[in-house]
Each structure stands twice: as structure tokens, then as C-alpha cells.
Design a protein around this motif. Sequence first.
Motif, PDB file in Angstrom:
ATOM      1  N   THR A  27       0.862  -1.168   0.010  1.00 36.09           N
ATOM      2  CA  THR A  27      -0.147  -0.087   0.009  1.00 36.09           C
ATOM      3  C   THR A  27       1.001   1.266   0.084  1.00 36.09           C
ATOM      4  O   THR A  27       1.817   1.429   0.716  1.00 36.09           O
ATOM      5  N   VAL A  28       0.671   2.216  -0.824  1.00 36.76           N
ATOM      6  CA  VAL A  28       1.282   3.524  -0.768  1.00 36.76           C
ATOM      7  C   VAL A  28       0.564   4.637  -0.188  1.00 36.76           C
ATOM      8  O   VAL A  28      -0.571   4.863  -0.886  1.00 36.76           O
ATOM      9  N   TRP A  29       0.822   4.923   0.983  1.00 37.73           N
ATOM     10  CA  TRP A  29      -0.005   5.953   1.918  1.00 37.73           C
ATOM     11  C   TRP A  29       0.557   7.226   1.298  1.00 37.73           C
ATOM     12  O   TRP A  29       1.756   7.135   0.917  1.00 37.73           O
ATOM     13  N   GLY A  30      -0.331   8.374   1.678  1.00 37.96           N
ATOM     14  CA  GLY A  30       0.400   9.717   1.534  1.00 37.96           C
ATOM     15  C   GLY A  30       1.395  10.070   2.407  1.00 37.96           C
ATOM     16  O   GLY A  30       1.902   9.325   3.126  1.00 37.96           O
ATOM     17  N   GLU A  40      -3.603   9.902  -9.407  1.00 37.95           N
ATOM     18  CA  GLU A  40      -4.623   8.777  -9.531  1.00 37.95           C
ATOM     19  C   GLU A  40      -4.338   7.522  -8.924  1.00 37.95           C
ATOM     20  O   GLU A  40      -4.914   7.068  -7.952  1.00 37.95           O
ATOM     21  N   GLN A  41      -2.859   7.129  -8.846  1.00 43.80           N
ATOM     22  CA  GLN A  41      -2.501   5.741  -8.350  1.00 43.80           C
ATOM     23  C   GLN A  41      -1.050   5.873  -8.313  1.00 43.80           C
ATOM     24  O   GLN A  41      -0.428   6.554  -9.055  1.00 43.80           O
ATOM     25  N   PRO A  42      -0.398   4.889  -7.318  1.00 38.73           N
ATOM     26  CA  PRO A  42       1.069   4.865  -7.388  1.00 38.73           C
ATOM     27  C   PRO A  42       1.506   4.191  -8.774  1.00 38.73           C
ATOM     28  O   PRO A  42       0.827   3.408  -9.433  1.00 38.73           O
ATOM     29  N   GLY A  43       2.673   4.606  -9.208  1.00 42.53           N
ATOM     30  CA  GLY A  43       3.466   3.977 -10.492  1.00 42.53           C
ATOM     31  C   GLY A  43       4.374   2.721  -9.915  1.00 42.53           C
ATOM     32  O   GLY A  43       4.358   2.458  -8.617  1.00 42.53           O
ATOM     33  N   ASP A  44       5.075   2.266 -10.769  1.00 42.09           N
ATOM     34  CA  ASP A  44       6.091   1.335 -10.761  1.00 42.09           C
ATOM     35  C   ASP A  44       6.988   1.682  -9.693  1.00 42.09           C
ATOM     36  O   ASP A  44       7.108   0.670  -8.470  1.00 42.09           O
ATOM     37  N   GLN A  45       7.652   2.851  -9.439  1.00 44.41           N
ATOM     38  CA  GLN A  45       8.501   3.214  -8.764  1.00 44.41           C
ATOM     39  C   GLN A  45       8.094   3.366  -7.015  1.00 44.41           C
ATOM     40  O   GLN A  45       8.592   3.295  -6.111  1.00 44.41           O
ATOM     41  N   THR A  62      -0.914  12.500  -2.165  1.00 51.23           N
ATOM     42  CA  THR A  62      -1.357  11.042  -1.825  1.00 51.23           C
ATOM     43  C   THR A  62      -2.170  10.762  -3.375  1.00 51.23           C
ATOM     44  O   THR A  62      -1.999  11.652  -4.384  1.00 51.23           O
ATOM     45  N   ASN A  63      -2.574   9.653  -3.241  1.00 50.21           N
ATOM     46  CA  ASN A  63      -3.394   9.213  -4.497  1.00 50.21           C
ATOM     47  C   ASN A  63      -4.867   8.877  -4.231  1.00 50.21           C
ATOM     48  O   ASN A  63      -5.159   8.451  -3.114  1.00 50.21           O
ATOM     49  N   ALA A  64      -5.810   8.627  -5.205  1.00 51.08           N
ATOM     50  CA  ALA A  64      -6.875   8.472  -5.149  1.00 51.08           C
ATOM     51  C   ALA A  64      -7.127   6.918  -4.739  1.00 51.08           C
ATOM     52  O   ALA A  64      -7.861   6.341  -4.127  1.00 51.08           O
ATOM     53  N   VAL A  65      -6.157   6.304  -5.322  1.00 47.47           N
ATOM     54  CA  VAL A  65      -6.043   4.562  -5.447  1.00 47.47           C
ATOM     55  C   VAL A  65      -4.750   4.333  -4.602  1.00 47.47           C
ATOM     56  O   VAL A  65      -3.583   4.986  -5.242  1.00 47.47           O
TER      57      VAL A  65
END
Length: 478
Positions: free
Chosen positions: A306-309, A322-327, A360-363
Motif C-alpha cells: 500500500t502506498v500511503w500519502g 490517480e494511483q502509485p506507479g511502478d517506482q 497522496t493518490n485516489a487509489v
Amino acid sequence: MSYAVPLPQRGTFAAWRQAARIAISHRIPPDQLEWGGDGGLFAADPLPDAPGPHQIRVTEGFLKLAESVIWHSAPERFSLLYQALWRIDQRDGTPLSQADPLGRRLHLMAKGVSRDIHKMHAFVRFRELPSDTPRRSFAAWFEPEHNTMEPGAAFFAKRFGDMDWMIATPRLTAQFRAGALSFGPAGARPDLPEDASESLWATYFANIFNPARIKLDAMRSEMPLKYWKNLPETRLIPEMLKDAEARVQRMRDAGASVARPGSAPVSTRYRDAMPQAVALPDSLDQAKAAASQCRRCGLCEAATQTVWGAGAPDAVLMIVGEQPGDQEDLAGRPFVGPAGQALHQAMAAARVDPGKVWLTNAVKHFKFTPRGKMRMHQSPDRAEIEHCRWWLGLELGFIQPRLTLALGASAAFALTGDASPLGARRGKVQIGLHDGPVLLSWHPAYILRLPDPAAQARARQELIDDLRLAFALACAET
């Protein structure tokens, strides 16, 4: 002065909404309204017939929440919803936020209603009745915890549209005749005949029953005992449980295997080390810890974590992608990849102080498609965004930014519920589902994908201008 507001058993939401609209238009405080009653022993006036001069607009999010809470069985549900409406009108905090005690209670009530409707769809058992028409006829008895017959009946009308049926409950009766759905008053439990197909179903259920996987607490949680008496298969469970240990032993004897040396202490350490997330976090740190164990959708199965803010817990500006990327998925932090670098460059050009920003991201999980050794980005769908809105709502509630900047269409939908094209909305402020201002702009990843250098430069400058405006609005004295 007090006002009595009687409400009907059917069409309750429409009646409450109309009464609440009139009451708020006359600025009648919550403590002067007696919802669902006639005034009791004391004289109470009826509401005015016509709306007053004051007008209020509420978000789609409030209406959606109210339409769910209204079916709860708690008598105070009408008053709680009007309290939230009153606070929205008075700009008194964020009464729909999960971090607000009133908002948390309303969301829990809505969750209880949703769970009750789900149980109705799962546990209603029809039995066939004699019919004098070409359409087959069925009836069922169900005992919901809340007033969910009216919102839950549409499912059956859609699924069983080619037959006539009736569902009776202690509160309301639904009838579907010749394609028309209607509701009537509650009645006594009907004397339903035995169904010949139940014996076939019982035989099948008994043969697929796996005693090694029985968890009675989980069964009672998902299927409370009050429903057991109306389900044909549950009559078999007591006898099957009596023989469960012997059946398990027969299964062991038929396929015994020996665990690898050392597996027991390893698995024990793993179970002991796994933290238990709280159901309703009370702080930003608790929310982050709970999000690390999120299983609300299937994205957690493939993502690394999970990538939190990240940023300032007291930020005046929240920036939502939008959402986290690969990195980001590998690092566990938002906006560290190419799009993140582009965002930080734009923030520097707009003179946005990173110490006053929460990113942060929405997803919160990385959605991708494997292609060789690469993980190619995939945009989250509507359901995934809605599942993850819980975590975004917690961040908004705990941080309480003065303004939120939505980067891209996914973030815009997550924050506003509006899925219309972003082009006409870019650079404008809308009111979000959390009742706070949301400025919309391009996502840096979109800018990087533009093939035309001139279009890319223009979009980058628009993002810088939006960042400058967002930060100025967030830092403005209120």
C-alpha cells in the motif's frame, strides 16, 4: 416552539427529504424538530406548507448517504441526518467525514443497511405456491434487522421478472405481480408449503460440506442465527457437526502429509508478527497502519505494498493523483517516479512550499499489466476508485486541508463523484464529496505522454498555473 414531522413507512426517504428541505429553508434548528412523531403529550406545530426564503444545495454524496441511512432501524436516524444537513448549511466542520463523530456514525449506519440488504439477497428462500396463471408463483418470509424491504426488493424484481412472488417481513410486504412491484403492510408469517427441490438441495449441500473448514464464529457473523430457521440447509448443520471430527479424521487418513521441519515455528512467528488493523482509525498513523492491510479490492493481490500519502499532517493543500506507479509501488511513497519528478518541478516553478502540502493518490495500490520484465500502468476502474475512497476520506478528515488539488480524471472522480470529461473543468473549483473545495488540473503523467512538444509545454504551464492558484487559495486567510 417545536414541530412534529410524521413520516410514512413507505416512501420514507422522499418524505424525509421534502420535510428537511422545508425545515432548513425556514432555518428551523434540529432541536425543534420531532421526527417521526406527532408531538406526543405536548403540543407541536406542523411544518410550514411552503418552503421558506433560505436555500441550500447539498452534494450528491450527502443524498446518497441519506438515502441509505434512512432505512436504518434506529429511531434517531432522521434527527442525525438533519443535524448533518444543519451543520453543512452552517459550515460547521465536516459532518460527513469519517473523522467526525456524526459522520462516522452515519457511515456505520449506512454500512449496516448495506450489509442487511446483502443478507436479504443472500438468505431469502422462496417456496413455490399453486398458481392459476401461466406465471409461476413463489413466496418467502424474511426478518431483516433494518427497514430494507423497500430498497432491497428491486434486486428480486430484476432477477425474477418472469414469475410472481411475495416477500413478507415483520415491517413490510413486497409483492411482484404481472411485472409490477408494490408494497403493503406487514402481516403474519405465511404458512408456506414444503418445496420438493429442497431435498435435492439438501443432498447437494451435505455432500459438499467440508468439516475441516468449519468456523462457527465466522458462520454466525455472516449468517446470524436468526436467519437459520428460514434456510433449509441449516437444519442439516447440527447433525453434520456431530460427525465432523470423525469425518475430518477420515480425510486425514485418506491424504495424510507431513509438514516440513521447522514450518511450525516459522508460521507461528509470522502470525504473531502480523499487526491487527483497527476498524475505525482514530489518527493518521492508525489509518496508515490499517491501509497497509487493505483488502477492499483485488489490487492488493499483485501490488507490492500500500502506498500511503506523505507530507505535512497539518497541510493546507492536499494534492491527489490517480494511483502509485511502478517506482512508487517499490518505494512505498507517492510521486517518486517520472510523473512525481515532473510534479515537484512544477511545484517549484509555482513556488509551492512542500512543507505545507500533503501528497497522496485516489487509489493506494499499483494496478498494472505484466509485459515481459515491465509492469505497464493500468488506470483503476470506477469500482476500485470507490472502494479506495474510504482511505482518501480518512486522509481528508484527519488532515483537513483548506483546498484539495485533483490531478487527472480518476482523482477528480474520487473527490467529486463527477466523471465528466476533465478538459472543460480544468482550472476550476468544485465542491467535493467531503464538502470541501477541489481544484482540478492535469496529471503530470498525462503531460509526459503528450506527443506534441507545444501541447506538452502548454499543459505543463497550465499545471503550474493551477498549482500557484491552489496554493494561494489554500494559504489565504479565512
